[in-house]
Design an enzyme around this catalytic site. Structure first.
Site, PDB file in Angstrom:
ATOM      1  N   HIS A   1       0.833  -1.205   0.000  1.00 52.57           N
ATOM      2  CA  HIS A   1       0.000   0.000   0.000  1.00 52.57           C
ATOM      3  C   HIS A   1       0.863   1.247   0.000  1.00 52.57           C
ATOM      4  CE1 HIS A   1       0.750  -1.238   4.156  1.00 52.57           C
ATOM      5  NE2 HIS A   1       0.771   0.055   4.454  1.00 52.57           N
TER       6      HIS A   1
ATOM      7  N   HIS B   1       0.752   5.357   1.121  1.00 52.38           N
ATOM      8  CA  HIS B   1       0.092   6.378   1.928  1.00 52.38           C
ATOM      9  C   HIS B   1       0.119   7.700   1.165  1.00 52.38           C
ATOM     10  CE1 HIS B   1       0.467   4.122   5.847  1.00 52.38           C
ATOM     11  NE2 HIS B   1       1.480   3.548   5.193  1.00 52.38           N
TER      12      HIS B   1
HETATM   13  P1  AMP Z   1       1.889   0.496   7.258  1.00 52.36           P
HETATM   14  O1  AMP Z   1       2.310   0.683   8.688  1.00 52.36           O
HETATM   15  O2  AMP Z   1       2.683   1.263   6.273  1.00 52.36           O
HETATM   16  O3  AMP Z   1       1.786  -0.952   6.968  1.00 52.36           O
HETATM   17  O4  AMP Z   1       0.459   1.155   7.150  1.00 52.36           O
HETATM   18  C1  AMP Z   1      -0.715   0.527   7.524  1.00 52.36           C
HETATM   19  C2  AMP Z   1      -1.736   1.620   7.631  1.00 52.36           C
HETATM   20  O5  AMP Z   1      -3.001   1.048   7.664  1.00 52.36           O
HETATM   21  C3  AMP Z   1      -1.608   2.483   8.894  1.00 52.36           C
HETATM   22  O6  AMP Z   1      -1.504   3.852   8.534  1.00 52.36           O
HETATM   23  C4  AMP Z   1      -2.885   2.189   9.664  1.00 52.36           C
HETATM   24  O7  AMP Z   1      -3.362   3.334  10.319  1.00 52.36           O
HETATM   25  C5  AMP Z   1      -3.811   1.746   8.567  1.00 52.36           C
HETATM   26  N1  AMP Z   1      -4.860   0.828   8.938  1.00 52.36           N
HETATM   27  C6  AMP Z   1      -4.781  -0.267   9.733  1.00 52.36           C
HETATM   28  N2  AMP Z   1      -5.969  -0.903   9.766  1.00 52.36           N
HETATM   29  C7  AMP Z   1      -6.802  -0.215   8.942  1.00 52.36           C
HETATM   30  C8  AMP Z   1      -8.160  -0.391   8.545  1.00 52.36           C
HETATM   31  N3  AMP Z   1      -8.914  -1.391   9.012  1.00 52.36           N
HETATM   32  N4  AMP Z   1      -8.699   0.510   7.690  1.00 52.36           N
HETATM   33  C9  AMP Z   1      -7.962   1.547   7.228  1.00 52.36           C
HETATM   34  N5  AMP Z   1      -6.665   1.759   7.567  1.00 52.36           N
HETATM   35  C10 AMP Z   1      -6.096   0.883   8.417  1.00 52.36           C
END
Ligand code: AMP
Length: 145
Positions: free
Chosen positions: A107, A109
């Protein structure tokens, strides 16, 4: 889990893609799915993920997925800018726990930034209000070109 390991189809983003977990959707096309981060680091923090992928991170992604994915990231980032008029837009992506990754479906951001407003904590701030996220998602979606 870090840089090595197998893709876990039970990860939260895979569940969102399959409709098994809720999300506030912003946009999707054949290749990408965009939705609001529930622990946003700024107002309008949006995530973009590939729809047809079992890559845990960018390094694992199939080259043919990368092009359409990055076009989707740019398209959504432009919509975030048009909708929210930030002073800057941060685009980030983490590979492996040591880099800060917490969810193991690739993903990107998209984090709008405003002068003088500090960046919120990564994946650890407070959970956003769902109605506020829905309003932001609608504003962003309206600007997808
Ligand atoms: P990363 O740490 O780069 O893997 O980012 C994961 C992101 O997903 C973080 O910014 C979290 O806040 C976000 N996140 C985790 N669970 C969810 C969810 N159920 N829906 C939307 N965002 C999420």
């Amino acid at each position: 889990m870090s840089l090595d390991g197998a893709y876990d189809p039970a990860n939260i983003f895979a569940k969102i893609l399959r409709g098994e977990a809720p999300c506030v959707r912003v946009f999707e096309d054949e290749h990408v799915f965009a939705f609001m981060d529930v622990f946003p680091q700024s107002k309008g923090h949006t995530l973009v993920i590939p729809k047809h992928s079992t890559a845990r991170n960018f390094l694992e992604e199939e080259p043919q997925v990368v092009g359409p994915l990055m076009l989707g990231v740019q398209r959504v980032a432009r919509a975030v800018r048009a909708a929210l008029k930030p002073d800057g837009v941060m685009i980030s992506q983490f590979n492996g726990a040591a880099s800060g990754q917490t969810v193991y479906h690739l993903h990107f951001h998209i984090i709008p930034r405003w002068d003088g407003v500090p960046l919120g904590r990564h994946a650890g701030g407070g959970m956003a209000d769902k109605e506020e996220l829905k309003a932001l998602a609608a504003e962003i979606a309206a600007k997808i070109a």
